[in-house]
Design an enzyme around this catalytic site. Structure first.
Site, mmCIF file in Angstrom:
data_model
loop_
_atom_site.group_PDB
_atom_site.id
_atom_site.type_symbol
_atom_site.label_atom_id
_atom_site.label_comp_id
_atom_site.label_asym_id
_atom_site.label_seq_id
_atom_site.Cartn_x
_atom_site.Cartn_y
_atom_site.Cartn_z
ATOM 1 N N THR A 13 6.240 -4.837 8.410
ATOM 2 C CA THR A 13 4.932 -4.641 9.040
ATOM 3 C C THR A 13 3.896 -4.400 7.945
ATOM 4 O O THR A 13 4.196 -3.852 6.891
ATOM 5 C CB THR A 13 4.942 -3.445 10.016
ATOM 6 O OG1 THR A 13 5.246 -2.238 9.309
ATOM 7 C CG2 THR A 13 5.964 -3.662 11.121
ATOM 8 N N GLY A 14 2.667 -4.816 8.210
ATOM 9 C CA GLY A 14 1.647 -4.721 7.172
ATOM 10 C C GLY A 14 2.029 -5.572 5.975
ATOM 11 O O GLY A 14 1.935 -5.145 4.826
ATOM 12 N N ILE A 19 2.073 -3.772 -1.166
ATOM 13 C CA ILE A 19 3.508 -3.500 -1.147
ATOM 14 C C ILE A 19 4.218 -4.329 -0.089
ATOM 15 O O ILE A 19 5.317 -4.840 -0.309
ATOM 16 C CB ILE A 19 3.753 -1.993 -0.923
ATOM 17 C CG1 ILE A 19 3.285 -1.195 -2.153
ATOM 18 C CG2 ILE A 19 5.220 -1.705 -0.629
ATOM 19 C CD1 ILE A 19 3.248 0.312 -1.935
ATOM 20 N N GLY A 20 3.601 -4.493 1.069
ATOM 21 C CA GLY A 20 4.224 -5.269 2.139
ATOM 22 C C GLY A 20 4.443 -6.716 1.753
ATOM 23 O O GLY A 20 5.528 -7.276 1.962
ATOM 24 N N SER A 138 5.271 8.490 1.269
ATOM 25 C CA SER A 138 4.347 8.605 0.146
ATOM 26 C C SER A 138 4.638 9.893 -0.605
ATOM 27 O O SER A 138 5.149 10.861 -0.029
ATOM 28 C CB SER A 138 2.897 8.619 0.644
ATOM 29 O OG SER A 138 1.996 8.982 -0.382
ATOM 30 N N TYR A 151 -3.833 12.142 5.868
ATOM 31 C CA TYR A 151 -2.886 11.131 5.400
ATOM 32 C C TYR A 151 -1.566 11.782 4.981
ATOM 33 O O TYR A 151 -0.476 11.324 5.364
ATOM 34 C CB TYR A 151 -3.493 10.376 4.221
ATOM 35 C CG TYR A 151 -2.584 9.352 3.595
ATOM 36 C CD1 TYR A 151 -2.378 8.112 4.197
ATOM 37 C CD2 TYR A 151 -1.930 9.614 2.382
ATOM 38 C CE1 TYR A 151 -1.541 7.160 3.619
ATOM 39 C CE2 TYR A 151 -1.094 8.672 1.799
ATOM 40 C CZ TYR A 151 -0.912 7.447 2.419
ATOM 41 O OH TYR A 151 -0.085 6.506 1.843
#
Length: 250
Positions: A13-14, A19-20, A138, A151
Site C-alpha cells: 500500500t502506498g 519506500i513503497g 517509524s 504522527y
C-alpha cells in the site's frame, strides 16, 4: 540466482513513491507478483510503468473501507490469494502541541492506524498459512521529535498492532513484524510544507544524530522489507526492526 519471493503474491500500500515504490521494485526483482495502491491515478500509472512487469496498480485510499473491499475483490479475482502484505501507506505533518487541529488528528489516525488495521484485517481471508505481514512503523514510535506527537502516536499504535496480531494469528502461522525506518528522504516529505532549502537543512540537521553520519535511502528500507517478507526470516516474528543507521539505538 535464486529469488527470495519466487511465485509469491504481494501487496504494497502506498506504492507509488518512496519506500513503497522501492519495495515493490525489490519484490518484483525477487520473483513476486505485486499489487500496489495509491490515491492518485496519474502517480499510480507512472509507478506501474516504472516497475514494468508483474505488477498491477489499484487506485484507492486505505482509510476508505469501500476502497479496501474493492482492492481485495480485485486481488482475489486476479490471483486468488496474498502471501505478503507491506502495509506502508501513511501520512505525517509537523504540527506542535498547541496548534493541533481535529482535522490533522483525524487524517493522521485514519490513514496510519485505522487504514492500516483494516488493510490487514480485510486481507486475512486471502492469506494462506505461513504468510508474512510487515507494518511500516517509524523510529518516531520510541523517539520524541518536536511537532510530531500525533504522527509518533500513530506509529506507536502500529508497533502495538505487530505484537498483538502476532498472537492473534499464531494458529495460522502468519508472521507479523514491524519495520521502523529512520531518516529517509522521500517525496512524502513534500507534505511537511518545507521549501527546498528548508528540506535540505532539516535532513542535514537530522543526519548529525545518525551514527553512520548520513540519512538512508528507500532501497535500503526495501531490502529489509524483503528480508521480513521472505523465508530468510522464517523464525522472526513480532519484532520491530529498526533500519535507521543507529539513530534510535544509542
Amino acid at each position: 540466482m535464486s529469488q527470495k519471493l519466487s511465485c509469491k503474491v504481494a501487496l504494497v500500500t502506498g506504492g507509488t513513491s518512496g519506500i513503497g515504490l522501492a519495495t515493490a521494485k525489490r519484490f518484483v526483482a525477487e520473483g513476486a507478483y505485486v499489487f500496489i495502491t495509491g490515491r492518485r491515478q496519474t502517480e499510480l500509472d507512472a509507478a506501474v510503468n516504472e516497475i514494468g512487469k508483474n505488477v498491477m496498480g489499484i487506485q484507492g485510499d486505505v482509510s476508505n473501507l469501500a476502497d479496501l473491499d474493492r482492492l481485495y475483490a480485485t486481488i482475489e479475482q486476479e490471483q486468488g490469494h496474498l502471501d505478503v502484505i507491506f502495509a506502508n501507506a501513511g501520512v505525517g505533518q509537523p504540527i506542535p502541541l498547541g496548534s493541533i487541529t481535529e482535522e490533522h488528528f483525524d487524517k493522521t489516525f485514519n490513514t496510519n492506524v485505522k487504514g492500516l488495521l483494516f488493510t490487514v484485517q480485510k486481507a486475512l481471508p486471502l492469506i494462506p498459512e505461513g504468510g508474512s505481514i510487515i507494518l511500516n512503523a517509524s523510529t518516531a514510535s520510541i523517539v520524541g521529535t518536536p511537532a510530531f506527537s500525533v504522527y509518533g502516536a500513530t506509529k506507536a499504535a502500529v508497533r502495538s498492532f505487530a505484537r498483538n496480531w502476532t498472537l492473534d494469528l499464531k494458529e495460522r502461522k502468519i508472521r507479523v513484524n514491524a519495520i521502523s525506518p529512520g531518516m529517509v528522504p522521500t517525496p512524502g516529505y513534500d507534505q511537511f510544507g518545507f521549501s527546498e532549502e528548508q528540506a535540505k537543512e532539516f535532513v542535514e540537521s537530522q543526519a548529525k544524530n545518525i551514527p553512520l553520519g548520513r540519512v538512508g535511502t528507500p532501497d535500503e528500507i526495501a531490502k529489509a522489507v524483503v528480508f521480513l517478507a521472505s523465508d530468510d526470516s522464517s523464525f522472526v516474528n513480532g519484532i520491530e526492526l529498526f533500519v535507521d543507521g543507529g539513530m534510535a539505538q544509542i
